[in-house]
Design a protein around this motif. Structure first.
Motif, mmCIF file in Angstrom:
data_model
loop_
_atom_site.group_PDB
_atom_site.id
_atom_site.type_symbol
_atom_site.label_atom_id
_atom_site.label_comp_id
_atom_site.label_asym_id
_atom_site.label_seq_id
_atom_site.Cartn_x
_atom_site.Cartn_y
_atom_site.Cartn_z
ATOM 1 N N LEU A 1 -1.077 0.419 7.241
ATOM 2 C CA LEU A 1 -1.646 0.062 8.534
ATOM 3 C C LEU A 1 -0.869 -1.081 9.183
ATOM 4 C CD1 LEU A 1 -5.476 0.248 7.782
ATOM 5 C CD2 LEU A 1 -4.199 1.726 9.337
ATOM 6 N N ARG A 2 -0.510 -2.075 8.386
ATOM 7 C CA ARG A 2 0.249 -3.204 8.945
ATOM 8 C C ARG A 2 1.573 -2.733 9.525
ATOM 9 N NH1 ARG A 2 -1.851 -5.926 4.368
ATOM 10 N NH2 ARG A 2 0.040 -5.502 3.172
ATOM 11 N N GLN A 3 2.259 -1.841 8.817
ATOM 12 C CA GLN A 3 3.541 -1.365 9.307
ATOM 13 C C GLN A 3 3.386 -0.482 10.539
ATOM 14 O OE1 GLN A 3 6.541 -2.374 8.328
ATOM 15 N NE2 GLN A 3 5.446 -3.799 6.983
ATOM 16 N N LEU B 1 5.660 5.644 4.106
ATOM 17 C CA LEU B 1 4.464 4.799 4.108
ATOM 18 C C LEU B 1 3.902 4.649 2.701
ATOM 19 C CD1 LEU B 1 2.780 6.180 7.358
ATOM 20 C CD2 LEU B 1 3.797 3.915 7.066
ATOM 21 N N GLY B 2 3.906 5.727 1.938
ATOM 22 C CA GLY B 2 3.434 5.649 0.561
ATOM 23 C C GLY B 2 4.319 4.772 -0.304
ATOM 24 N N ALA B 3 5.617 4.809 -0.037
ATOM 25 C CA ALA B 3 6.562 4.025 -0.830
ATOM 26 C C ALA B 3 6.339 2.522 -0.674
ATOM 27 C CB ALA B 3 7.989 4.377 -0.429
ATOM 28 N N LEU B 4 5.715 2.101 0.423
ATOM 29 C CA LEU B 4 5.420 0.677 0.615
ATOM 30 C C LEU B 4 4.577 0.127 -0.518
ATOM 31 C CD1 LEU B 4 4.565 0.739 4.435
ATOM 32 C CD2 LEU B 4 6.650 -0.171 3.393
ATOM 33 N N ALA B 5 3.745 0.991 -1.112
ATOM 34 C CA ALA B 5 2.879 0.568 -2.217
ATOM 35 C C ALA B 5 3.240 1.272 -3.521
ATOM 36 C CB ALA B 5 1.414 0.842 -1.877
ATOM 37 N N GLY B 6 4.392 1.924 -3.531
ATOM 38 C CA GLY B 6 4.831 2.582 -4.752
ATOM 39 C C GLY B 6 4.031 3.820 -5.115
ATOM 40 N N LEU C 1 -8.987 -1.810 4.548
ATOM 41 C CA LEU C 1 -8.346 -3.115 4.711
ATOM 42 C C LEU C 1 -8.137 -3.837 3.387
ATOM 43 C CD1 LEU C 1 -10.247 -4.338 7.910
ATOM 44 C CD2 LEU C 1 -7.921 -3.425 7.771
ATOM 45 N N SER C 2 -8.910 -3.444 2.360
ATOM 46 C CA SER C 2 -8.762 -4.094 1.053
ATOM 47 C C SER C 2 -7.926 -3.271 0.080
ATOM 48 C CB SER C 2 -10.143 -4.373 0.442
ATOM 49 O OG SER C 2 -10.883 -3.177 0.289
ATOM 50 N N ASP C 3 -7.637 -2.018 0.420
ATOM 51 C CA ASP C 3 -6.783 -1.175 -0.418
ATOM 52 C C ASP C 3 -5.324 -1.552 -0.141
ATOM 53 O OD1 ASP C 3 -5.007 1.033 -1.123
ATOM 54 O OD2 ASP C 3 -6.814 2.208 -1.478
ATOM 55 N N PRO C 4 -4.583 -2.056 -1.145
ATOM 56 C CA PRO C 4 -3.206 -2.513 -0.888
ATOM 57 C C PRO C 4 -2.317 -1.454 -0.261
ATOM 58 C CG PRO C 4 -3.933 -3.172 -3.082
ATOM 59 C CD PRO C 4 -4.980 -2.243 -2.546
ATOM 60 N N ALA C 5 -2.447 -0.205 -0.693
ATOM 61 C CA ALA C 5 -1.582 0.859 -0.173
ATOM 62 C C ALA C 5 -1.912 1.172 1.278
ATOM 63 C CB ALA C 5 -1.734 2.115 -1.036
ATOM 64 N N VAL C 6 -3.188 1.356 1.574
ATOM 65 C CA VAL C 6 -3.598 1.702 2.934
ATOM 66 C C VAL C 6 -3.373 0.530 3.878
ATOM 67 C CG1 VAL C 6 -5.535 2.439 4.380
ATOM 68 C CG2 VAL C 6 -5.267 3.387 2.078
ATOM 69 N N ALA C 7 -3.716 -0.683 3.424
ATOM 70 C CA ALA C 7 -3.537 -1.859 4.270
ATOM 71 C C ALA C 7 -2.063 -2.086 4.592
ATOM 72 C CB ALA C 7 -4.127 -3.088 3.586
ATOM 73 N N THR D 1 -10.102 7.028 3.146
ATOM 74 C CA THR D 1 -10.656 5.774 3.664
ATOM 75 C C THR D 1 -10.678 5.714 5.183
ATOM 76 O OG1 THR D 1 -8.476 4.732 3.436
ATOM 77 C CG2 THR D 1 -10.031 4.420 1.631
ATOM 78 N N MET D 2 -9.671 6.281 5.836
ATOM 79 C CA MET D 2 -9.546 6.168 7.287
ATOM 80 C C MET D 2 -10.199 7.309 8.051
ATOM 81 S SD MET D 2 -7.971 3.377 8.005
ATOM 82 C CE MET D 2 -7.522 3.707 9.682
ATOM 83 N N GLY D 3 -10.376 8.441 7.397
ATOM 84 C CA GLY D 3 -10.939 9.599 8.090
ATOM 85 C C GLY D 3 -9.917 10.363 8.897
ATOM 86 N N LEU D 4 -8.649 9.941 8.837
ATOM 87 C CA LEU D 4 -7.544 10.609 9.521
ATOM 88 C C LEU D 4 -6.336 10.629 8.591
ATOM 89 C CD1 LEU D 4 -7.482 8.998 13.089
ATOM 90 C CD2 LEU D 4 -8.010 11.381 12.579
ATOM 91 N N PRO D 5 -5.530 11.682 8.617
ATOM 92 C CA PRO D 5 -4.276 11.660 7.863
ATOM 93 C C PRO D 5 -3.346 10.584 8.423
ATOM 94 C CG PRO D 5 -4.863 13.903 8.516
ATOM 95 C CD PRO D 5 -5.768 12.979 9.269
ATOM 96 N N PRO D 6 -2.392 10.108 7.620
ATOM 97 C CA PRO D 6 -1.529 8.996 8.074
ATOM 98 C C PRO D 6 -0.807 9.254 9.394
ATOM 99 C CG PRO D 6 -1.220 9.414 5.728
ATOM 100 C CD PRO D 6 -2.104 10.508 6.232
ATOM 101 N N LEU D 7 -0.202 10.413 9.548
ATOM 102 C CA LEU D 7 0.567 10.660 10.766
ATOM 103 C C LEU D 7 -0.330 10.911 11.973
ATOM 104 C CD1 LEU D 7 3.664 12.682 9.517
ATOM 105 C CD2 LEU D 7 3.294 10.199 9.675
ATOM 106 N N ALA D 8 -1.539 11.405 11.733
ATOM 107 C CA ALA D 8 -2.488 11.548 12.844
ATOM 108 C C ALA D 8 -2.898 10.170 13.353
ATOM 109 C CB ALA D 8 -3.711 12.344 12.399
ATOM 110 N N TYR D 9 -3.114 9.221 12.426
ATOM 111 C CA TYR D 9 -3.447 7.861 12.843
ATOM 112 C C TYR D 9 -2.264 7.216 13.560
ATOM 113 C CZ TYR D 9 -4.984 3.038 12.879
ATOM 114 O OH TYR D 9 -5.347 1.784 13.299
ATOM 115 N N LEU D 10 -1.047 7.446 13.053
ATOM 116 C CA LEU D 10 0.140 6.911 13.700
ATOM 117 C C LEU D 10 0.240 7.406 15.146
ATOM 118 C CD1 LEU D 10 2.941 5.539 13.797
ATOM 119 C CD2 LEU D 10 3.885 7.622 12.742
ATOM 120 N N THR D 11 0.025 8.693 15.358
ATOM 121 C CA THR D 11 0.078 9.240 16.716
ATOM 122 C C THR D 11 -0.993 8.612 17.593
ATOM 123 O OG1 THR D 11 0.978 11.339 15.929
ATOM 124 C CG2 THR D 11 -0.120 11.360 18.069
ATOM 125 N N TRP D 12 -2.205 8.498 17.046
ATOM 126 C CA TRP D 12 -3.298 7.905 17.823
ATOM 127 C C TRP D 12 -2.944 6.473 18.236
ATOM 128 C CZ3 TRP D 12 -6.311 3.669 17.909
ATOM 129 C CH2 TRP D 12 -7.395 3.699 18.795
#
Length: 318
Positions: free
Chosen positions: A205-207, A221-226, A196-202, A239-250
């Motif tokens: 997550l918001r999107q 998703l990576g491009a959101l934070a450059g 939640l405090s990492d600008p890229a990950v946060a 940080t999340m314990g899941l890859p980005p697209l796995a979290y998106l599916t969940w």
């Protein structure tokens, strides 16, 4: 988009219940297990928490304990005491109005209803026992919530029936916030506080939470934070314990489960709202995660509300 609020909202399934008790002399009670999260606040005196695993923990006035997985445990005047559980059909206070008058350790014990069949990764990451000692200057917001709830119980005022559920909701948020703050010092750079405090990950997550229906790619998703695709994927997974697209599916399927329970929209419409182009693809993905087709899941949830409404006597004493 407040991701943390959405995470808490995805876990909650109903109103918290609680009871205030006082204990004198030799005593010991066994609690749980139950489908939800239990909590205890030591209002006065002291006692011991005896977890199912691990060493007993001494609790003092002002200490707060959260058991996010509803695991079995005990409270007692001595860690060597034999713990007793009341039968499940024993009558008990059912929503905080009772004040069992039996003496020197005064406790506020309760439970939140959580749907563990849709457990968010944040919930799964929590330890079995969260102990937040009453330390001067630590977690002032949590202490204020405890003081407000204690005051409302001690001297009920008009509007108490509206105030207590709101205070209990606030208490859950502040307990989880306090744990996140302490976890950040124990495990800097990992876990949900880091996410939640990492600008890229946060930002990702918001999107994801705001627009799960979009056909997100890791690169987008990576491009959101450059960040490059590889760098972002590594940081998100660490940080999340899941890859980005796995979290998106969940999250898509978790959102769909909530919609199926609360919305009468056709399955095809719900599929589109969470990012699936066809009802068939949505049904296959949903069944892989929940073990039921979306239609059957909806019928089951409508017929038998999630986790049933449990009796506080069972939750708190056996």
């Amino acid at each position: 988009m407040d991701v943390f609020s959405e995470v808490i909202g995805s876990m909650r399934t109903g109103r918290a219940k609680f009871a205030r008790t006082r204990h004198l002399g030799r005593w010991g009670n066994r609690f749980g297990p139950h489908a939800g999260a239990g909590f205890h606040i030591v209002l006065a005196g002291s006692c011991w928490l005896v977890p199912a695993q691990g060493e007993p923990v001494q609790l003092s006035a002002g200490d707060v304990v959260l058991l996010p997985h509803g695991t079995a445990h005990g409270l007692t005047d001595s860690p060597d005491r034999t713990l007793a559980a009341l039968p499940p059909d024993t009558d008990g206070p059912d929503d905080g109005d009772g004040d069992q008058d039996v003496g020197s350790a005064t406790l506020l014990c309760g439970a939140y209803r959580l749907d563990h069949t849709q457990a968010h990764p944040f919930l799964r990451s929590l330890p079995q026992v969260i102990h937040l000692p009453a330390q001067l200057g630590q977690h002032p917001a949590l202490r204020s919530a405890v003081d407000l709830l204690t005051s409302d119980l001690s001297s009920p005022q008009p509007g108490a029936d509206a105030a207590r559920p709101a205070l209990l909701d606030l208490l859950l948020v502040y307990m989880l916030r306090a744990w996140l703050q302490e976890e950040s010092s124990r495990r800097p750079g990992s876990g949900w506080h880091a996410a939640l405090s990492d600008p890229a990950v946060a930002a990702a997550l918001r999107q994801i939470h705001a627009s799960p229906e979009r056909s997100w790619t890791v690169q987008q998703l990576g491009a959101l934070a450059g960040l490059s695709r590889t760098t972002f994927a590594r940081r998100f997974t660490a940080t999340m314990g899941l890859p980005p697209l796995a979290y998106l599916t969940w999250w898509r399927l978790n959102s769909a489960a909530h919609l199926l329970t609360r919305d009468d929209a056709p399955l095809a419409a719900i599929a589109r709202r969470v990012g699936y182009a066809s009802e068939f693809a949505f049904a296959n993905a949903f069944k892989r995660q929940f073990g039921l087709s979306p239609g059957r899941y909806r019928r089951q949830q409508r017929q038998e509300p999630v986790q049933h409404d449990y009796d506080l006597a069972e939750t708190l004493t056996g």
